[in-house]
Design a protein around this motif. Structure first.
Motif, short mmCIF file in Angstrom:
data_model
loop_
_atom_site.label_atom_id
_atom_site.label_comp_id
_atom_site.label_asym_id
_atom_site.label_seq_id
_atom_site.Cartn_x
_atom_site.Cartn_y
_atom_site.Cartn_z
N LEU A 130 -16.00 -39.98 -20.56
CA LEU A 130 -15.77 -40.25 -19.15
C LEU A 130 -15.28 -41.68 -18.95
CD1 LEU A 130 -16.10 -39.12 -16.25
CD2 LEU A 130 -18.43 -40.06 -16.28
N TYR A 147 -11.32 -38.26 -17.72
CA TYR A 147 -11.78 -38.28 -19.10
C TYR A 147 -10.60 -38.59 -20.01
CZ TYR A 147 -15.88 -35.48 -17.62
OH TYR A 147 -17.03 -35.01 -17.01
N ASN A 192 -29.05 -41.28 -13.11
CA ASN A 192 -27.87 -40.66 -12.52
C ASN A 192 -26.84 -40.39 -13.62
OD1 ASN A 192 -26.21 -39.67 -10.51
ND2 ASN A 192 -25.31 -41.67 -10.10
N GLU A 193 -27.29 -39.80 -14.68
CA GLU A 193 -26.43 -39.56 -15.83
C GLU A 193 -25.43 -38.46 -15.53
OE1 GLU A 193 -27.84 -42.63 -17.77
OE2 GLU A 193 -26.33 -41.31 -18.60
N LYS A 194 -24.37 -38.46 -16.30
CA LYS A 194 -23.30 -37.52 -16.08
C LYS A 194 -23.28 -36.49 -17.20
CE LYS A 194 -22.41 -40.36 -12.89
NZ LYS A 194 -23.64 -41.10 -13.19
N LEU A 195 -22.49 -35.46 -17.00
CA LEU A 195 -22.27 -34.51 -18.07
C LEU A 195 -21.72 -35.24 -19.29
CD1 LEU A 195 -20.56 -31.27 -16.75
CD2 LEU A 195 -22.85 -31.56 -17.65
N ASN A 226 -29.63 -29.03 -17.50
CA ASN A 226 -28.90 -27.83 -17.84
C ASN A 226 -27.93 -28.10 -18.97
OD1 ASN A 226 -26.17 -28.45 -16.85
ND2 ASN A 226 -27.11 -28.45 -14.84
N SER A 253 -21.49 -42.55 -25.84
CA SER A 253 -22.30 -41.98 -26.91
C SER A 253 -22.34 -40.48 -26.72
CB SER A 253 -23.70 -42.54 -26.87
OG SER A 253 -24.31 -42.24 -25.65
N GLN A 254 -22.34 -39.73 -27.83
CA GLN A 254 -22.33 -38.28 -27.74
C GLN A 254 -23.75 -37.77 -27.59
OE1 GLN A 254 -18.62 -38.53 -27.53
NE2 GLN A 254 -19.41 -36.47 -27.66
N GLN A 300 -24.05 -26.64 -20.44
CA GLN A 300 -22.90 -25.80 -20.14
C GLN A 300 -22.05 -25.64 -21.39
OE1 GLN A 300 -20.78 -26.97 -16.50
NE2 GLN A 300 -22.53 -28.26 -15.93
N PHE A 337 -20.13 -34.46 -23.09
CA PHE A 337 -19.54 -33.40 -23.90
C PHE A 337 -19.70 -33.69 -25.38
CE2 PHE A 337 -17.27 -30.75 -20.84
CZ PHE A 337 -17.30 -31.56 -19.72
N GLY A 338 -19.89 -32.62 -26.15
CA GLY A 338 -19.91 -32.74 -27.59
C GLY A 338 -18.50 -32.80 -28.15
N PHE A 382 -16.90 -26.34 -26.43
CA PHE A 382 -17.67 -27.56 -26.24
C PHE A 382 -18.94 -27.25 -25.46
CE2 PHE A 382 -14.53 -30.71 -27.50
CZ PHE A 382 -13.34 -30.01 -27.40
N HIS A 441 -23.15 -34.38 -10.46
CA HIS A 441 -22.14 -34.41 -11.50
C HIS A 441 -22.34 -33.34 -12.53
CE1 HIS A 441 -21.07 -38.10 -9.64
NE2 HIS A 441 -22.24 -38.61 -9.83
N THR A 442 -23.41 -32.62 -12.40
CA THR A 442 -23.69 -31.60 -13.39
C THR A 442 -23.30 -30.21 -12.93
OG1 THR A 442 -25.91 -31.44 -12.51
CG2 THR A 442 -25.56 -32.93 -14.34
N GLU A 477 -18.20 -44.06 -19.28
CA GLU A 477 -18.55 -44.57 -20.60
C GLU A 477 -17.52 -45.57 -21.14
OE1 GLU A 477 -18.85 -41.38 -23.40
OE2 GLU A 477 -19.26 -42.68 -25.11
N GLN A 500 -17.50 -28.13 -13.78
CA GLN A 500 -16.32 -28.95 -13.57
C GLN A 500 -15.05 -28.13 -13.84
OE1 GLN A 500 -16.46 -32.80 -15.43
NE2 GLN A 500 -18.52 -33.22 -14.65
N ASP A 551 -26.53 -32.19 -19.41
CA ASP A 551 -26.87 -32.97 -18.23
C ASP A 551 -28.25 -33.58 -18.46
OD1 ASP A 551 -28.35 -31.71 -15.21
OD2 ASP A 551 -27.91 -33.78 -15.78
N GLY A 577 -14.53 -35.74 -28.84
CA GLY A 577 -14.89 -35.00 -27.65
C GLY A 577 -14.27 -35.65 -26.42
N LEU A 578 -14.83 -35.38 -25.27
CA LEU A 578 -14.37 -35.97 -24.02
C LEU A 578 -15.26 -37.14 -23.66
CD1 LEU A 578 -13.11 -33.04 -23.70
CD2 LEU A 578 -13.20 -33.49 -21.28
#
Lengths: 115, 112
Positions: A45, A35, B97-100, B31, B1-2, B33, B102-103, B88, A100-101, A59, A104, B92, A42-43
């Motif tokens: 990927l 990241y 196949n999207e990834k985490l 979910n 994109s956030q 986190q 983060f805001g 943060f 991936h969820t 991203e 981490q 998900d 924010g972070l």
């Protein structure tokens, strides 16, 4: 148990120089991530690796390449650094294959400045 | 994109008070986190709440999730100076196949 380690901690590059950021984890995790963190963004990927031998774009992959050297190590390479790549880079890992969820685990970060 | 957006962007409270921060997201999720980041350090996982859960507790942390409003809140009770950090949310999305994602985080400052 060191968790996720990153080297170097700090780096200053000139525009056009190349470098490799190193990441290693000792938790036997399958998935690893790179990241970048910029103020107010924010972070984001850059690349990830769901398992040893596989890598995929995230991203913001442009300007970067990665290598999953083995299960433990995942490196990020900047071939020709640009000022827009000035950022803090974090490596992370998680346990599952293609999950991936999962939670981490993050390394301490590499603060990169490109002049 | 956030995907997730935290609110407020910054929060300052007195030690001992409760701190509440919110996260809103755009698409349905599997979910959500919450992570904490101390200044100059990596992120540390705090808690995960699944889409079929409404509330979860961990020590002084309480997380709620309202999937109808696409929002979550993180409550830290009896705050301490050591809680000073950025928080943060990470979502998900439950398609493909999207990834985490983060805001942008809430910067919490606890005033001793």
């Amino acid at each position: 148990n060191a968790g996720v380690t990153q080297t170097p901690k700090f780096q200053v590059l000139k525009t056009g120089q190349s470098m490799t950021l190193q990441c290693a984890q000792d938790m036997n995790h399958n998935s690893m991530y790179w990241y970048r963190q910029d103020p107010g963004m924010g972070l984001r990927l850059i690349y990830y690796s769901a398992s040893e031998g596989t890598t995929d774009k995230g991203e913001v992959p442009n300007g970067y390449n990665v290598s999953r050297l083995n299960k433990r190590e995942f490196s990020l390479r900047l071939e020709s650094a640009a000022p827009s790549q000035t950022s803090v880079y974090f490596c992370a890992s998680s346990g599952g294959y293609y999950i991936h969820t999962d939670t981490q685990y993050f390394g301490p970060g590499t603060r990169l400045t490109v002049l | 994109s956030q995907q997730g957006e935290e609110d407020p962007q910054a929060l300052s409270i007195q030690e001992g008070e409760n701190a509440t921060m919110n996260c809103s997201y755009k698409t349905s999720i599997n979910n959500l986190q919450w992570y904490r980041q101390n200044s100059g350090r990596g992120l540390v996982h705090l808690i995960l709440i699944r889409s079929n859960e409404r509330e979860k507790h961990s020590g002084r942390l309480r997380v709620t999730l309202d999937t109808s409003k696409k929002s979550s809140s993180l409550l830290i009770t009896a705050s301490r100076a050591a809680d000073t950090a950025s928080y943060f949310c990470a979502t998900d999305p439950n398609f493909g196949n999207e990834k985490l994602t983060f805001g942008t985080g809430t910067r919490l400052t606890i005033i001793p």
